[in-house]
Scaffold this active site. Structure first.
Site, short mmCIF file in Angstrom:
data_model
loop_
_atom_site.label_atom_id
_atom_site.label_comp_id
_atom_site.label_asym_id
_atom_site.label_seq_id
_atom_site.Cartn_x
_atom_site.Cartn_y
_atom_site.Cartn_z
N CYS A 1 59.20 43.88 41.65
CA CYS A 1 58.85 43.20 42.90
C CYS A 1 60.00 43.24 43.90
CB CYS A 1 58.48 41.75 42.62
SG CYS A 1 57.04 41.53 41.60
N ASP B 1 38.67 42.84 62.42
CA ASP B 1 37.48 41.99 62.28
C ASP B 1 37.59 41.03 61.11
OD1 ASP B 1 37.29 43.80 60.22
OD2 ASP B 1 35.34 44.61 60.80
#
Length: 217
Positions: A43, A133
């Protein structure tokens, strides 16, 4: 979540304060990364790379946000390691806290094959790309042990943004600037008008569906 569904507009606490995901993404595109935990080696390399690639994401009008299953205070210390690993001055995108793993469960981001020290499933490395959207346009779910390919994420963003507005699809291994394929729904005169340089590849079936065109502007 399924492609085309509205991405959840969660209220979250982050390293940059409290926010709502839709408000943070605004009118542009968004990319949502998840991580099993702070202070994990893969990570750390990933978020360091994200920061290095901020100019490329910004060029594409994409905002990034990450989630890791620790608290904001833990994230603050981890960011120092992320900066040190990448020789960076800042981590400019927010990291969401999720110590209870409520969001990880909600987003279906658990890897049953990889366990933490308490024997609980680790959070998988999910990537969600969200359109203006607020609908989910792409999701990739990596196992907890496999780091992401960020060049591939830029490639798929280029494809998503192109095909959202032009009547083309992108073939295997497509890169920005390469030939595209005319959508099967574009027929006859419309195809020749929109794509005057279209070429049709002959195939044994005789069906003229392998239609290529230079990338539309």
């Amino acid at each position: 979540m399924k492609l085309g569904e509205i991405f959840p507009n969660e209220s979250v606490s982050t390293t940059q304060g409290d926010l709502k995901i839709h408000d943070y993404f605004g009118d542009g595109w968004g990319i949502f990364f998840t991580h099993p935990a702070d202070y994990t080696p893969v990570c750390t390399t990933e978020l360091s790379m994200v920061q290095k690639m901020v100019p490329e994401f910004t060029k594409r009008n994409v905002k990034m946000i990450a989630l890791s299953c620790n608290s904001v205070s833990d994230h603050g210390g981890w960011c120092e390691d992320i900066k040190a690993h990448g020789n960076l001055e800042e981590v400019s995108f927010p990291i969401i806290e999720d110590p209870s793993r409520d969001l990880a469960v909600k987003f279906g981001m658990l890897d049953p094959d990889e366990k933490d020290a308490a024997g609980l499933p680790l959070t998988a490395r999910a990537v969600f790309i969200v359109g203006p959207d607020k609908k989910l346009k792409l999701s990739i779910l990596y196992p907890a042990t496999t780091g992401r390919n960020f060049d591939e994420l830029l490639r798929v963003i280029d494809s998503l943004q192109l095909t959202a507005y032009k009547k083309v699809a992108t073939p295997a291994n497509w890169q920005a600037g390469g030939d595209c394929m005319v959508l099967p729904s574009v027929k006859g005169e419309e195809a020749t008008k929109l794509f005057p340089k279209m070429r049709v590849e002959d195939v044994p079936s005789g069906k003229q569906y392998m239609r290529f065109t230079p990338q539309p502007e």
